[in-house]
Every structure is written in structure tokens, then in C-alpha cells.
Design a protein around this motif. Sequence first.
Motif, short mmCIF file in Angstrom:
data_model
loop_
_atom_site.label_atom_id
_atom_site.label_comp_id
_atom_site.label_asym_id
_atom_site.label_seq_id
_atom_site.Cartn_x
_atom_site.Cartn_y
_atom_site.Cartn_z
N GLU A 103 0.77 -1.20 0.24
CA GLU A 103 -0.01 -0.06 0.02
C GLU A 103 0.88 1.23 0.01
N SER A 104 2.24 1.25 -0.01
CA SER A 104 3.00 2.38 0.23
C SER A 104 3.94 2.76 -0.89
N ILE A 105 3.59 2.51 -1.87
CA ILE A 105 4.35 2.95 -3.11
C ILE A 105 4.21 4.51 -3.14
N ASP A 106 5.32 5.16 -2.93
CA ASP A 106 5.27 6.77 -2.88
C ASP A 106 6.55 7.36 -3.79
N ARG A 107 7.42 6.68 -4.41
CA ARG A 107 8.46 7.57 -5.13
C ARG A 107 9.16 6.69 -6.05
N ARG A 144 1.04 15.91 -3.15
CA ARG A 144 -0.21 15.99 -3.84
C ARG A 144 0.15 16.43 -5.32
N ALA A 145 1.09 17.39 -5.46
CA ALA A 145 1.25 18.07 -6.55
C ALA A 145 1.99 17.14 -7.79
N GLU A 146 2.48 16.12 -7.19
CA GLU A 146 3.32 15.15 -7.95
C GLU A 146 2.58 13.89 -8.22
N ALA A 147 1.37 13.63 -7.66
CA ALA A 147 0.73 12.35 -7.31
C ALA A 147 0.16 11.92 -8.82
N ASP A 148 -0.50 12.72 -9.52
CA ASP A 148 -1.17 12.29 -10.85
C ASP A 148 -0.03 12.05 -11.63
N ALA A 149 1.19 12.63 -11.87
CA ALA A 149 2.16 12.14 -12.84
C ALA A 149 2.99 10.78 -12.33
N PHE A 150 2.98 10.63 -11.00
CA PHE A 150 3.53 9.45 -10.42
C PHE A 150 2.59 8.21 -10.31
N ARG A 152 0.69 7.80 -12.94
CA ARG A 152 0.71 7.35 -14.38
C ARG A 152 2.13 6.75 -14.66
N ALA A 153 3.26 7.19 -13.91
CA ALA A 153 4.52 6.60 -14.19
C ALA A 153 4.43 5.24 -13.46
N ALA A 154 3.74 5.09 -12.51
CA ALA A 154 3.89 3.75 -11.60
C ALA A 154 3.16 2.56 -12.54
N ARG A 155 2.14 3.14 -13.19
CA ARG A 155 1.77 2.00 -14.16
C ARG A 155 2.33 1.93 -15.48
N ASP A 156 2.49 2.80 -16.18
CA ASP A 156 3.10 2.92 -17.43
C ASP A 156 4.65 2.59 -17.44
N GLU A 157 5.37 3.40 -16.80
CA GLU A 157 6.88 3.33 -16.78
C GLU A 157 7.34 2.03 -16.14
N TYR A 158 6.79 2.03 -14.93
CA TYR A 158 7.45 0.96 -14.32
C TYR A 158 6.57 -0.41 -14.18
N GLY A 159 5.46 -0.32 -14.88
CA GLY A 159 4.67 -1.38 -15.04
C GLY A 159 4.03 -2.17 -13.66
N LEU A 160 3.85 -1.35 -12.61
CA LEU A 160 3.28 -1.84 -11.53
C LEU A 160 1.69 -2.09 -11.59
N PRO A 161 1.28 -3.32 -11.05
CA PRO A 161 -0.11 -3.42 -10.92
C PRO A 161 -0.77 -2.44 -10.11
N ASP A 184 -11.51 11.71 -5.73
CA ASP A 184 -11.35 12.25 -6.69
C ASP A 184 -10.15 11.92 -7.62
N MET A 185 -9.06 11.77 -6.95
CA MET A 185 -7.90 11.45 -7.60
C MET A 185 -7.78 10.04 -8.04
N ALA A 186 -8.55 9.23 -7.46
CA ALA A 186 -8.60 7.74 -7.88
C ALA A 186 -9.69 7.81 -9.16
N ALA A 187 -10.66 8.36 -9.05
CA ALA A 187 -11.68 8.56 -10.07
C ALA A 187 -10.90 9.13 -11.52
N ARG A 188 -10.12 10.01 -11.44
CA ARG A 188 -9.44 10.66 -12.54
C ARG A 188 -8.63 9.36 -13.19
N HIS A 189 -8.14 8.40 -12.42
CA HIS A 189 -7.16 7.29 -13.01
C HIS A 189 -8.03 6.27 -13.22
#
Length: 227
Positions: A103-107, A144-150, A152-161, A184-189
Motif C-alpha cells: 500500500e505504500s508505493i510513494d516514490r 499532492r502536486a506530484e501524485a497524478d504524474a507519479f 501514471r508513471a507507476a503503471r506505464d513506466e514501471y509496469g506496476l499493478p 477524486d484522484m482515484a476516479a481520475r485514474h
Amino acid sequence: MSYATEIPASLAAIRARIAEACIRANRAPEAVTLVAVSKTHPQEAVIAALAAGQTVFGENRVQEAQAKFPGLRAAHSALRLHIIGGLQTNKARDAVAVADVIESIDRPKLAAAIAAAMAKEGRRPDCLVQVNTGDEAQKSGIPRAEADAFIRAARDEYGLPVTGLMCIPPAEGDPRPHFALLRDMAARHGLAVLSMGMSGDFEAAIAEGATHVRIGTAIFGHRPAPA
């Protein structure tokens, strides 16, 4: 503490409160998963909870999870273990080996380490991105300001489920704006899992859409004092 008698009673009380909170929010009680946070409590406490029908547990530290849970899986096939604490990259492989959910993927560095560990272990536990909704310097979580980009990267760049998000709101103040922000953030993604709410605020989290609530003290009592 008599684990065999007190933990089943505590679990029953928490389950009733979860059901009541769901009804108030016009949600089905089965829409919310109780994660029993057994950190710092002995394996006997976990066994008592398992006997009372609890199957989903949370641990902060990988070493503690390794000591408690592998031996219980053979007798409890439904057991699921969540790692909910901050992770060092050198513990990534151990976390992937023992956990069903991290639950703690954060960087980015941790995301890369978890991806490499999954390749080595041949396991792909579900991952949640932890968001620091209060932007608190002392807390883990992607700002918060980095969350949306991260995300996307966690899924698309690093391939995490990545299946969802997690947060721990500030201790002071109303937690509901933080829960709403995460929802709301979860809904966006397009993410279905919202791990938010603990012993003191889980009913508010359910009202804002939590799918998982992490409850320790209200089930297991206060943490044992250090030896």
C-alpha cells in the motif's frame, strides 16, 4: 489481554460499525474490506482474529510480517497480507515475496525497486500509491502536486499493478477533505481501491468512499510497550 475472547468481540463491534456507516452512506457493507492492522502484536493475536473469521491483515514492517504470516498461510488459504508502512528500497524483494498488497508505493526509486523485485520473485502483488494528502514533511507519501504524474508513471513506466490509492490524513482537523481528495484522484485514474480511514476516522472515510479501512487499536488494543 485475552486474545481468544477480546479480539472476536472487538471484531464484531467494528464490523457492526462498518455496516452501520455503509448504510448511512447508502453503500453495501460488503463494499468495504476491513484490514486488521496487527503490527507490534504477536502471532497469537492474528490467530485469534483468524479464528473469528478475519482474513485480511496489515503490517507496517516487512520483518514482522515475515515472522508472523508465512506459517499461517497453509491453514488459511484466504489470508491476505497488506504491507502498509513506509518501505526502504532494500526491503522491496522481501515485501514482494510476503505481501498480497503493497500500500505504500510513494516514490520513483521505490517503484523501480518493486518492479525489479516482482521480476525476480515471479509475484505481482497489487500496489497502491500512497498520497501525502496533507503534504506533511514527516510523513511518507507522494506530494499532492506530484501524485497524478507519479500514478501514471507507476503503471506505464514501471509496469506496476496499481489498483488504488492510500492516504493517512493529518492527525488534527477534519479528515474528510483529505478522503474526498483521494477519492477524486482515484476516479481520475480509473482506480477502484481506496485505502483510507483508521480506528479514529474510518466512518468518515466510508462516507467518502473508502473501499478498505485499516484498523488496529480498536481490534487488538494499544500496542505492547517496548521491551
